[in-house]
Scaffold this active site. Structure first.
Site, PDB file in Angstrom:
ATOM      1  N   ARG A 123       0.980  -1.199  -0.070  1.00  0.00           N
ATOM      2  CA  ARG A 123       0.001  -0.106   0.018  1.00  0.00           C
ATOM      3  C   ARG A 123       0.903   1.311  -0.029  1.00  0.00           C
ATOM      4  O   ARG A 123       2.011   1.317   0.719  1.00  0.00           O
ATOM      5  CB  ARG A 123      -0.854   0.093   1.304  1.00  0.00           C
ATOM      6  CG  ARG A 123      -1.568   1.572   1.403  1.00  0.00           C
ATOM      7  CD  ARG A 123      -2.812   1.456   2.203  1.00  0.00           C
ATOM      8  NE  ARG A 123      -2.639   0.760   3.622  1.00  0.00           N
ATOM      9  CZ  ARG A 123      -3.452   0.460   4.700  1.00  0.00           C
ATOM     10  NH1 ARG A 123      -4.599   0.633   4.435  1.00  0.00           N
ATOM     11  NH2 ARG A 123      -3.267   0.230   5.668  1.00  0.00           N
ATOM     12  N   ARG A 156       2.517   3.955   5.438  1.00  0.00           N
ATOM     13  CA  ARG A 156       2.072   4.315   6.711  1.00  0.00           C
ATOM     14  C   ARG A 156       2.975   3.530   7.718  1.00  0.00           C
ATOM     15  O   ARG A 156       3.321   2.372   7.720  1.00  0.00           O
ATOM     16  CB  ARG A 156       0.685   3.734   6.901  1.00  0.00           C
ATOM     17  CG  ARG A 156      -0.436   4.654   6.503  1.00  0.00           C
ATOM     18  CD  ARG A 156      -1.835   4.299   6.385  1.00  0.00           C
ATOM     19  NE  ARG A 156      -2.354   3.576   7.669  1.00  0.00           N
ATOM     20  CZ  ARG A 156      -3.457   2.972   7.641  1.00  0.00           C
ATOM     21  NH1 ARG A 156      -4.436   3.231   6.702  1.00  0.00           N
ATOM     22  NH2 ARG A 156      -3.812   2.214   8.964  1.00  0.00           N
ATOM     23  N   ARG A 167      -2.577  -5.670  14.794  1.00  0.00           N
ATOM     24  CA  ARG A 167      -3.708  -4.896  14.264  1.00  0.00           C
ATOM     25  C   ARG A 167      -4.895  -6.032  13.882  1.00  0.00           C
ATOM     26  O   ARG A 167      -5.891  -5.769  14.259  1.00  0.00           O
ATOM     27  CB  ARG A 167      -3.615  -3.944  12.711  1.00  0.00           C
ATOM     28  CG  ARG A 167      -2.839  -2.755  13.233  1.00  0.00           C
ATOM     29  CD  ARG A 167      -2.222  -1.826  12.359  1.00  0.00           C
ATOM     30  NE  ARG A 167      -3.175  -1.411  11.269  1.00  0.00           N
ATOM     31  CZ  ARG A 167      -3.118  -1.161   9.929  1.00  0.00           C
ATOM     32  NH1 ARG A 167      -1.725  -1.355   9.446  1.00  0.00           N
ATOM     33  NH2 ARG A 167      -3.882  -0.811   9.213  1.00  0.00           N
TER      34      ARG A 167
HETATM   35  P1  AP5 Z   1      -7.329  -0.082   1.841  1.00  0.00           P
HETATM   36  O1  AP5 Z   1      -8.629   0.378   1.224  1.00  0.00           O
HETATM   37  O2  AP5 Z   1      -6.409   1.133   1.995  1.00  0.00           O
HETATM   38  O3  AP5 Z   1      -7.799  -0.937   3.093  1.00  0.00           O
HETATM   39  P2  AP5 Z   1      -8.607  -0.695   4.442  1.00  0.00           P
HETATM   40  O4  AP5 Z   1      -9.596  -1.456   4.891  1.00  0.00           O
HETATM   41  O5  AP5 Z   1      -9.134   0.990   4.293  1.00  0.00           O
HETATM   42  O6  AP5 Z   1      -7.398  -0.639   5.595  1.00  0.00           O
HETATM   43  P3  AP5 Z   1      -6.710   0.110   6.910  1.00  0.00           P
HETATM   44  O7  AP5 Z   1      -5.363  -0.439   6.858  1.00  0.00           O
HETATM   45  O8  AP5 Z   1      -6.729   1.751   6.450  1.00  0.00           O
HETATM   46  O9  AP5 Z   1      -7.856  -0.010   7.663  1.00  0.00           O
HETATM   47  P4  AP5 Z   1      -7.552   0.037   9.238  1.00  0.00           P
HETATM   48  O10 AP5 Z   1      -8.949  -0.265   9.674  1.00  0.00           O
HETATM   49  O11 AP5 Z   1      -6.646  -0.769   9.849  1.00  0.00           O
HETATM   50  O12 AP5 Z   1      -7.159   1.518   9.448  1.00  0.00           O
HETATM   51  P5  AP5 Z   1      -7.339   2.735   9.804  1.00  0.00           P
HETATM   52  O13 AP5 Z   1      -7.049   3.946   9.103  1.00  0.00           O
HETATM   53  O14 AP5 Z   1      -9.135   2.822   9.985  1.00  0.00           O
HETATM   54  O15 AP5 Z   1      -6.653  -1.375   0.995  1.00  0.00           O
HETATM   55  C1  AP5 Z   1      -5.415  -1.848   1.334  1.00  0.00           C
HETATM   56  C2  AP5 Z   1      -4.415  -1.801   0.216  1.00  0.00           C
HETATM   57  O16 AP5 Z   1      -4.944  -3.093  -0.729  1.00  0.00           O
HETATM   58  C3  AP5 Z   1      -4.423  -0.486  -0.549  1.00  0.00           C
HETATM   59  O17 AP5 Z   1      -3.266  -0.651  -1.151  1.00  0.00           O
HETATM   60  C4  AP5 Z   1      -5.151  -1.044  -1.958  1.00  0.00           C
HETATM   61  O18 AP5 Z   1      -5.041  -0.237  -3.097  1.00  0.00           O
HETATM   62  C5  AP5 Z   1      -5.297  -2.397  -1.875  1.00  0.00           C
HETATM   63  N1  AP5 Z   1      -6.555  -3.119  -2.271  1.00  0.00           N
HETATM   64  C6  AP5 Z   1      -7.871  -2.678  -1.853  1.00  0.00           C
HETATM   65  N2  AP5 Z   1      -8.711  -3.286  -2.633  1.00  0.00           N
HETATM   66  C7  AP5 Z   1      -8.223  -4.317  -3.247  1.00  0.00           C
HETATM   67  C8  AP5 Z   1      -8.511  -5.308  -4.158  1.00  0.00           C
HETATM   68  N3  AP5 Z   1      -9.767  -5.633  -4.283  1.00  0.00           N
HETATM   69  N4  AP5 Z   1      -7.686  -6.281  -4.591  1.00  0.00           N
HETATM   70  C9  AP5 Z   1      -6.208  -5.794  -4.601  1.00  0.00           C
HETATM   71  N5  AP5 Z   1      -5.754  -4.834  -3.977  1.00  0.00           N
HETATM   72  C10 AP5 Z   1      -6.781  -4.083  -3.013  1.00  0.00           C
HETATM   73  O19 AP5 Z   1      -6.883   3.118  11.296  1.00  0.00           O
HETATM   74  C11 AP5 Z   1      -5.686   3.158  11.624  1.00  0.00           C
HETATM   75  C12 AP5 Z   1      -5.712   3.101  13.269  1.00  0.00           C
HETATM   76  O20 AP5 Z   1      -6.325   4.327  13.773  1.00  0.00           O
HETATM   77  C13 AP5 Z   1      -6.165   1.936  13.801  1.00  0.00           C
HETATM   78  O21 AP5 Z   1      -5.223   0.974  14.194  1.00  0.00           O
HETATM   79  C14 AP5 Z   1      -6.478   2.574  15.354  1.00  0.00           C
HETATM   80  O22 AP5 Z   1      -5.347   2.718  16.106  1.00  0.00           O
HETATM   81  C15 AP5 Z   1      -6.793   4.060  14.901  1.00  0.00           C
HETATM   82  N6  AP5 Z   1      -8.386   4.072  14.848  1.00  0.00           N
HETATM   83  C16 AP5 Z   1      -9.088   4.416  13.738  1.00  0.00           C
HETATM   84  N7  AP5 Z   1     -10.384   4.346  13.824  1.00  0.00           N
HETATM   85  C17 AP5 Z   1     -10.606   3.866  15.108  1.00  0.00           C
HETATM   86  C18 AP5 Z   1     -11.651   3.728  16.051  1.00  0.00           C
HETATM   87  N8  AP5 Z   1     -13.111   3.586  15.591  1.00  0.00           N
HETATM   88  N9  AP5 Z   1     -11.665   3.196  17.267  1.00  0.00           N
HETATM   89  C19 AP5 Z   1     -10.252   3.177  17.713  1.00  0.00           C
HETATM   90  N10 AP5 Z   1      -9.303   3.417  17.254  1.00  0.00           N
HETATM   91  C20 AP5 Z   1      -9.365   3.790  15.739  1.00  0.00           C
END
Ligand code: AP5
Length: 218
Positions: A123, A156, A167
């Site tokens: 990513r 990231r 995670r």
């Molecule tokens: P992508 O679309 O980036 O995946 P994602 O599901 O959005 O993944 P994240 O890692 O952003 O989710 P997350 O929930 O862990 O992180 P967040 O930022 O919310 O796709 C991933 C990759 O795959 C990309 O390169 C894309 O191009 C590729 N891809 C996508 N679809 C594909 C396909 N079909 N085929 C092939 N490739 C594909 O959270 C980060 C941190 O913030 C957390 O760990 C936590 O500490 C905190 N946080 C955020 N929200 C909360 C909450 N509600 N409560 C508590 N802590 C929180």
């Protein structure tokens, strides 16, 4: 339209959110993006959450719930919104019900762990806009540069493999229980509950987009 995208880290929530947000003309509310903006700006919130995020743990429910409450009061949310990465714990989901925020649909994107590791390791992110790429599956037109601004893409810090494993563990322990909660709610109170859709996230970005569109049916 009020939607929740649920799924493990790297399942493709942010990727599909971009399209859904345009299709329904609703803002994408990514709590992860909001926290990363705060960290980059060095705000008190950013300083508070930086270590938690780097360790792959969840930020406190209280902080996240307050952040989301004030976000959905903004004028751009009158027509609806798309939650990407919220709720992630039972108390966060209960806070929505307590506030009588009625969600139309929950879409779970389901991807095997080994595919998640491949996706996250390739990513790339444009930090200012949140635009997401993958070096093989969704590459930018010019390597390591954002298609729109030409600025450098980043990896990231929480995408290192040992943090990704943490995670995933946190996801199965604290977020996956929401799946049965929403399914049960739909089964017991179909008129008030959000419609629950399980979508396999194992195809191409376009295929998954089509399956989600068909599930939402409008
Ligand atoms: P992508 O679309 O980036 O995946 P994602 O599901 O959005 O993944 P994240 O890692 O952003 O989710 P997350 O929930 O862990 O992180 P967040 O930022 O919310 O796709 C991933 C990759 O795959 C990309 O390169 C894309 O191009 C590729 N891809 C996508 N679809 C594909 C396909 N079909 N085929 C092939 N490739 C594909 O959270 C980060 C941190 O913030 C957390 O760990 C936590 O500490 C905190 N946080 C955020 N929200 C909360 C909450 N509600 N409560 C508590 N802590 C929180």
């Amino acid at each position: 339209m009020k939607l929740i995208l649920l799924g493990a880290p790297g399942a493709g929530k942010g990727t599909q959110a971009e399209f859904l947000s345009q299709r329904y003309d609703i803002p994408q509310i990514s709590t992860g993006d909001m926290l990363r903006v705060a960290i980059k700006a060095g705000t008190p919130l950013g300083l508070l959450v930086q270590q938690v995020i780097s360790a792959g743990d969840l930020v406190s429910d209280e902080l996240i719930i307050n952040l989301v409450k004030s976000r959905i009061e903004q004028p751009d949310c009158v027509k609806g919104f798309l939650f990407d990465g919220f709720p992630r714990t039972i108390p966060q989901a209960e806070s929505l019900r307590d506030a009588r925020v009625s969600i139309d649909a929950v879409i779970e994107i389901d991807v095997a762990d080994e595919v998640i590791i491949q996706r996250i390791s390739g990513r790339r992110l444009h930090p200012d806009s949140g635009r997401i790429y993958h070096v093989d599956y969704n590459p930018p037109r010019r390597a390591e540069l954002d298609d729109v601004t030409g600025e450098a893409l980043i990896q990231r810090p929480d995408d290192q493999s040992d943090i990704v494993k943490q995670r995933l563990q946190v996801y199965y322990k604290q977020t996956a229980p929401l799946i049965s909660m929403y399914k049960q709610w739909q089964a017991t109170d179909p008129h008030h509950a959000a419609a629950y859709h399980h979508v396999s996230g194992m195809g191409s970005v376009d295929n998954i987009r089509q399956v989600i569109s068909a599930a939402l049916g409008r």
